[in-house]
Write a protein that holds these residues in place. Structure first.
Motif, PDB file in Angstrom:
ATOM      1  N   ASP A  39      -6.488  -5.186   7.414  1.00 17.16           N
ATOM      2  CA  ASP A  39      -7.509  -4.258   6.909  1.00 17.16           C
ATOM      3  C   ASP A  39      -8.911  -4.595   7.429  1.00 17.16           C
ATOM      4  O   ASP A  39      -9.760  -3.711   7.553  1.00 17.16           O
ATOM      5  N   VAL A  40      -9.127  -5.876   7.728  1.00 21.32           N
ATOM      6  CA  VAL A  40     -10.472  -6.306   8.137  1.00 21.32           C
ATOM      7  C   VAL A  40     -10.869  -5.684   9.477  1.00 21.32           C
ATOM      8  O   VAL A  40     -12.051  -5.502   9.776  1.00 21.32           O
TER       9      VAL A  40
ATOM     10  N   ASP B 121      -8.469   4.013   6.131  1.00 26.11           N
ATOM     11  CA  ASP B 121      -8.280   2.923   5.166  1.00 26.11           C
ATOM     12  C   ASP B 121      -6.781   2.603   5.104  1.00 26.11           C
ATOM     13  O   ASP B 121      -5.968   3.482   4.841  1.00 26.11           O
ATOM     14  N   ILE B 122      -6.430   1.349   5.392  1.00 27.00           N
ATOM     15  CA  ILE B 122      -4.995   1.005   5.399  1.00 27.00           C
ATOM     16  C   ILE B 122      -4.611   0.163   4.183  1.00 27.00           C
ATOM     17  O   ILE B 122      -3.475  -0.299   4.072  1.00 27.00           O
ATOM     18  N   THR B 123      -5.538  -0.037   3.264  1.00 22.33           N
ATOM     19  CA  THR B 123      -5.283  -0.992   2.159  1.00 22.33           C
ATOM     20  C   THR B 123      -4.256  -0.484   1.151  1.00 22.33           C
ATOM     21  O   THR B 123      -3.783  -1.241   0.324  1.00 22.33           O
ATOM     22  N   ARG B 124      -3.933   0.802   1.229  1.00 23.11           N
ATOM     23  CA  ARG B 124      -2.931   1.332   0.285  1.00 23.11           C
ATOM     24  C   ARG B 124      -1.575   1.548   0.944  1.00 23.11           C
ATOM     25  O   ARG B 124      -0.639   2.007   0.302  1.00 23.11           O
ATOM     26  N   ALA B 125      -1.460   1.221   2.212  1.00 20.83           N
ATOM     27  CA  ALA B 125      -0.171   1.408   2.908  1.00 20.83           C
ATOM     28  C   ALA B 125       0.847   0.404   2.355  1.00 20.83           C
ATOM     29  O   ALA B 125       0.536  -0.768   2.167  1.00 20.83           O
ATOM     30  N   ARG B 126       2.026   0.875   2.057  1.00 26.33           N
ATOM     31  CA  ARG B 126       3.088  -0.005   1.555  1.00 26.33           C
ATOM     32  C   ARG B 126       4.306  -0.018   2.481  1.00 26.33           C
ATOM     33  O   ARG B 126       5.269  -0.739   2.264  1.00 26.33           O
ATOM     34  N   LYS B 127       4.257   0.872   3.468  1.00 25.89           N
ATOM     35  CA  LYS B 127       5.352   0.917   4.456  1.00 25.89           C
ATOM     36  C   LYS B 127       4.738   0.990   5.847  1.00 25.89           C
ATOM     37  O   LYS B 127       3.631   1.521   6.001  1.00 25.89           O
ATOM     38  N   LEU B 128       5.510   0.535   6.819  1.00 24.47           N
ATOM     39  CA  LEU B 128       5.015   0.512   8.190  1.00 24.47           C
ATOM     40  C   LEU B 128       4.597   1.908   8.662  1.00 24.47           C
ATOM     41  O   LEU B 128       3.552   2.085   9.304  1.00 24.47           O
ATOM     42  N   ASP B 129       5.416   2.921   8.303  1.00 22.73           N
ATOM     43  CA  ASP B 129       5.096   4.264   8.806  1.00 22.73           C
ATOM     44  C   ASP B 129       3.913   4.905   8.082  1.00 22.73           C
ATOM     45  O   ASP B 129       3.527   6.024   8.403  1.00 22.73           O
TER      46      ASP B 129
ATOM     47  N   SER C 116       0.005  -7.943   5.712  1.00 26.06           N
ATOM     48  CA  SER C 116      -0.849  -7.936   4.523  1.00 26.06           C
ATOM     49  C   SER C 116      -2.094  -7.098   4.817  1.00 26.06           C
ATOM     50  O   SER C 116      -2.742  -7.271   5.845  1.00 26.06           O
ATOM     51  N   THR C 117      -2.381  -6.174   3.888  1.00 26.34           N
ATOM     52  CA  THR C 117      -3.517  -5.267   4.116  1.00 26.34           C
ATOM     53  C   THR C 117      -4.576  -5.410   3.024  1.00 26.34           C
ATOM     54  O   THR C 117      -5.377  -4.507   2.813  1.00 26.34           O
ATOM     55  N   GLY C 118      -4.558  -6.548   2.336  1.00 25.28           N
ATOM     56  CA  GLY C 118      -5.548  -6.814   1.300  1.00 25.28           C
ATOM     57  C   GLY C 118      -5.147  -8.067   0.548  1.00 25.28           C
ATOM     58  O   GLY C 118      -4.009  -8.529   0.677  1.00 25.28           O
ATOM     59  N   PRO C 119      -6.063  -8.664  -0.224  1.00 20.71           N
ATOM     60  CA  PRO C 119      -5.752  -9.927  -0.886  1.00 20.71           C
ATOM     61  C   PRO C 119      -4.764  -9.827  -2.052  1.00 20.71           C
ATOM     62  O   PRO C 119      -4.174 -10.817  -2.462  1.00 20.71           O
ATOM     63  N   GLU C 120      -4.548  -8.631  -2.574  1.00 22.66           N
ATOM     64  CA  GLU C 120      -3.702  -8.484  -3.766  1.00 22.66           C
ATOM     65  C   GLU C 120      -2.216  -8.554  -3.432  1.00 22.66           C
ATOM     66  O   GLU C 120      -1.806  -8.205  -2.326  1.00 22.66           O
ATOM     67  N   ARG C 121      -1.425  -8.946  -4.446  1.00 19.48           N
ATOM     68  CA  ARG C 121       0.026  -9.057  -4.248  1.00 19.48           C
ATOM     69  C   ARG C 121       0.626  -7.773  -3.688  1.00 19.48           C
ATOM     70  O   ARG C 121       1.440  -7.795  -2.768  1.00 19.48           O
ATOM     71  N   GLU C 122       0.227  -6.633  -4.276  1.00 21.31           N
ATOM     72  CA  GLU C 122       0.851  -5.352  -3.881  1.00 21.31           C
ATOM     73  C   GLU C 122       0.451  -4.926  -2.469  1.00 21.31           C
ATOM     74  O   GLU C 122       1.109  -4.050  -1.886  1.00 21.31           O
ATOM     75  N   GLN C 123      -0.639  -5.467  -1.951  1.00 19.07           N
ATOM     76  CA  GLN C 123      -1.100  -5.020  -0.622  1.00 19.07           C
ATOM     77  C   GLN C 123      -0.305  -5.718   0.480  1.00 19.07           C
ATOM     78  O   GLN C 123      -0.846  -6.423   1.324  1.00 19.07           O
ATOM     79  N   THR C 124       1.000  -5.492   0.433  1.00 16.55           N
ATOM     80  CA  THR C 124       1.909  -6.198   1.335  1.00 16.55           C
ATOM     81  C   THR C 124       2.978  -5.222   1.826  1.00 16.55           C
ATOM     82  O   THR C 124       3.529  -4.471   1.025  1.00 16.55           O
ATOM     83  N   ILE C 125       3.227  -5.246   3.113  1.00 15.33           N
ATOM     84  CA  ILE C 125       4.300  -4.430   3.690  1.00 15.33           C
ATOM     85  C   ILE C 125       5.380  -5.396   4.159  1.00 15.33           C
ATOM     86  O   ILE C 125       5.102  -6.296   4.954  1.00 15.33           O
ATOM     87  N   VAL C 126       6.582  -5.233   3.606  1.00 14.81           N
ATOM     88  CA  VAL C 126       7.665  -6.120   4.015  1.00 14.81           C
ATOM     89  C   VAL C 126       8.559  -5.370   4.991  1.00 14.81           C
ATOM     90  O   VAL C 126       9.104  -4.327   4.660  1.00 14.81           O
TER      91      VAL C 126
END
Ligand code: GDP
Ligand code: IMO
Ligand code: MG
Length: 435
Positions: free
Chosen positions: A339-340, A386-394, A419-429
């Motif tokens: 995200d940075v 803004d990519i901080t809410r993305a949860r999937k690659l696509d 990782s697109t932010g410091p929070e746990r949920e801001q992660t794409i696996v």
């Protein structure tokens, strides 16, 4: 005969650059899926940040798995431990409602004493312009004493008689170094005993043979995370020597620093920032010390977790990331802080170094060469979204995915988490079977 269980259950999560890659965030994300999290090297020079909702935790000694109730945590024999800092960290977490009872400290881990800190700063002062830029926490001198075979191990620290004998034997030598070489005051045995014996007593219930414990856990089929501190380029053997820390930060350190066999490591996840940072002195080929670096520092909040120092910033360096992958055997990247980079029109990615008319694809051992190396850059279009809410690659813009692809192409390691932010949920696996 009882069959031995050689099933591989361990996931190493290691820094791939010069530290602060976001290991804390990644280990925290993965800790809910494992039974044990173990640190194997370093000390409180580490600063691993975990953000949970409106709470921020900064771990220096403790594995970040401690935040999950029931997850067993280990401070391995390869660590150097400052008892006062560890107790403050434990008590601070307890006050915030964290159950710390599942901590186990290796009986063979080494203890940082106040004179180690004195030597750390005195040696830095003595080096002057050539200083390493250490955290000043006594890490190097504590490891040096271990190598000199005059260190203090936890098993001796927590026993009053053995601690007293150690002080009687070793303190005169340390005091002589302090006064005769550095003109510093020494320590009295009684003062150290008065301050530290109660700390040893407090920790004693957690001190155990953690190698045995870990091997039992692995044989029972528990999943284990081996949480690295610092990063590949700070590794004592493989890093940008002498601008390194004093421990093995790479995969090899897990085996010696915890007393487990190689078959316990299933995957080796390299945590890598979408750009590069460094604290302290030493070469940094892709450093941007002008406006670009300033934007990265401000957008990425690049200030040290342990010392508060501003981190030096620069473009993604595919040479060092590929080098880190080689010495560690990374099986995947956990790419953080993507995200940075939002808002940069063009992104640069170093694919090799130019040393006069020679093109280098490998990290050179000579500092004088490294200082002369100029990165050869691949330029890639940036993105504005803004990519901080993305949860999937696509859900990522095409340009962002192109950037990830370029990193894979240059380093030959697949990106398995983003990782697109410091929070746990801001992660794409991306690879779902980790750990
Ligand atoms: P570590 O030492 O490798 O655990 O990293 P640090 O905790 O020292 O530094 C990483 C910093 O970046 C911390 O403040 C994290 O909260 C933060 N962070 C981690 N991942 C991300 C991310 O994907 N995006 C942003 N913006 N911040 C992140
Ligand atoms: P985490 O685990 C970044 C750096 C210091 C200095 C060098 C030697 O949070 O990634 P030392 O005190 O270890 O002898 O200092 O290593 N350093 C780190 N840089 N992150 C860290 O830990 C670091 N731990 C040490 O800045 O350059
Ligand atoms: Mg850190």
């Amino acid at each position: 005969m009882k069959k031995l269980n050689f099933e591989k259950r361990g996931l190493a999560v290691l820094g791939a650059q010069w530290g602060d890659e976001g290991k804390g965030k990644i280990v925290d994300y993965l800790s809910s899926k494992v039974g044990v999290v173990a640190r194997f090297q370093g000390g409180n020079n580490a600063g691993h940040t975990v953000v949970v909702g409106d709470q921020t935790f900064k771990m220096h000694h403790l594995p970040v798995g401690i935040l999950y109730p029931g997850v067993k945590c280990v401070l391995g024999n390869g660590m150097v431990i400052n008892p006062e800092v560890l107790i403050n960290e434990l008590e601070g977490l307890q006050q915030r409602g964290v159950d710390t009872s599942e901590l186990r400290i290796s009986d063979r881990a080494h203890v940082i004493m106040p004179f180690h800190r004195d030597f750390d700063s005195a040696e830095e002062n003595f080096r002057g312009k050539q200083k390493i830029g250490t955290t000043g926490l006594g890490i190097g001198p504590a490891y040096a004493d271990k190598a000199y075979r005059r260190g203090l191990r936890m098993i001796d620290f927590i026993d009053l008689d053995r601690f007293t004998s150690w002080l009687e034997e070793i303190l005169p030598l340390q005091n002589a170094f302090l006064s005769k070489i550095y003109g510093l005051p020494g320590y009295k045995k009684e003062d150290l005993l008065q301050k530290f014996a109660p700390l040893g007593e407090k920790l004693s219930a957690s001190v155990t043979d953690t190698s045995l414990f870990l091997r039992e856990q692995l044989n029972k089929g528990e999943k284990v995370i081996f949480e690295g501190a610092q990063g590949a380029l700070l590794d004592l053997d493989h890093g940008s020597y002498p601008y390194v820390t004093s421990s093995p930060t790479s995969t090899g350190g897990i085996l010696t620093g915890l007393g487990v066999g190689p078959q316990s490591i299933k995957d080796v996840l390299g945590v890598v920032k979408a750009y590069t940072t460094r604290v302290g002195e030493g070469p940094f080929p892709t450093e941007e010390d002008g406006e670009t670096g300033k934007i990265m520092r401000e957008q990425g909040v690049e200030y040290g977790t342990t010392t508060g120092r501003p981190r030096r910033c620069g473009w993604f360096d595919g040479v060092i990331a590929g080098y880190g992958a080689g010495i560690n055997g990374f099986t995947g990247w956990a790419l953080t802080k993507l995200d940075v980079l939002t808002g940069f029109k063009t992104l640069k990615l170093a694919t090799s170094y130019q040393l006069a008319d020679e093109q280098l694809n490998h990290f050179p051992p000579l500092l004088s060469d490294l200082h002369l190396c100029k990165p050869n850059y691949l330029e890639i279009d940036g993105w504005e979204e803004d990519i901080t809410r993305a949860r999937k690659l696509d859900e990522l813009p095409t340009e962002t995915r192109n950037y990830l692809q370029a990193i894979e192409d240059v380093t030959k390691v697949p990106v398995v988490m983003v990782s697109t932010g410091p929070e746990r949920e801001q992660t794409i696996v991306i690879r779902k079977d980790i750990p």
